[in-house]
Design an enzyme around this catalytic site. Sequence first.
Site, PDB file in Angstrom:
ATOM      1  N   GLY A  40       1.222  -1.056  -0.315  1.00  0.00           N
ATOM      2  CA  GLY A  40      -0.144  -0.053  -0.242  1.00  0.00           C
ATOM      3  C   GLY A  40       0.760   1.286  -0.276  1.00  0.00           C
ATOM      4  CB  VAL A  45       3.728  -6.881   4.369  1.00  0.00           C
ATOM      5  CG1 VAL A  45       3.833  -7.925   5.532  1.00  0.00           C
ATOM      6  CG2 VAL A  45       2.770  -5.832   5.717  1.00  0.00           C
ATOM      7  CG  ASP A 154      -6.770   0.147   9.556  1.00  0.00           C
ATOM      8  OD1 ASP A 154      -7.613   0.697   9.521  1.00  0.00           O
ATOM      9  OD2 ASP A 154      -5.537  -0.243   8.601  1.00  0.00           O
TER      10      ASP A 154
END
Length: 324
Positions: A40, A45, A154
């Site tokens: 993103g 990751v 989040d």
Amino acid sequence: MTADPGDYPTRPEASPGTDPAAMIGRQIGVYRLESEIGRGGMATVYRATDLRLERTVALKLMSPEIARDETFRKRFAQESRVAAAIDHPHIVPVFDAGEAEGKLYIAMCYVAGQDLAALLAREAPLPLAKALRIATQVASALDAAHAHDLVHRDVKPGNILVTKGTDSDHPEHVYLTDFGLTKKSLSQTGFTRLGLVVGTMDYAAPEQIAGKPVDRRCDVYSLACVVFEMLTGAPPFRRDDDRALYYAHQYEAPPRLSEHRSGLPDGVDEVLTAALAKAPDDRYDSCLAFVTALRRAGEGPPPPPATPPEPPGWAAPVFPERTA
């Protein structure tokens, strides 16, 4: 680990100044990057190999744009240490955090499983009992983080990993991943003003959207949004654009769960309405308090006490009030 990387959108968007695909096979510190898990605007990751211990880890590399900010770097190191200190069965462990070749990284336990988003895409809406089992484990993880003064910011299905449980009484084992290691830093270094949204709007609390200070009750709201989705198949507010979604979270009354799913005890509606209150003071004080109230409501009202049987005639002298 199949989870959405958390503080960035699900759709792939290359991080500034880095081609994530070109990183495969490279070594960052003691970690060799094997494959990409998700990416993103803020981080990518990877599944990686820890060459010291010969184990697989999930390695999160922060984008160069963010990593260049000195205030962010200091807060990143501080918050990574706090997150690594949390030892909880439902929190993905943080093994290491640091910098190599000018890149900030976090090494986490690699969890083989699916995220809740994938589970919901296949099975939603979930039975109440299953939703409660998952929510209870997530709530336990969140309250443990809150005890260390960490707010997740989040909570969403993409950050909840669901793996096989231990037995028929515990068919799922749930992990919460991607704590607010970077989100708190971003909000205090000005990056949120550059268009990087902290949190995911389908699950963001009103005070979070408004840019106000947040505490543990921000996570109570987000968890309630996730529970609503588990029970109905969609988050509570669904709008065509972000502006309308922002407005709904901040000003519109949350929908009644019973309008989207029948057959649940009436008390479940009231519990979710309280957890989705606009003002933090009107919500439950902790995530476990919310889930405990939800479980009790889900059990429905207690059955009326059984009427004792009439005593036999020969016992009438002992129970005169029953034979009057």
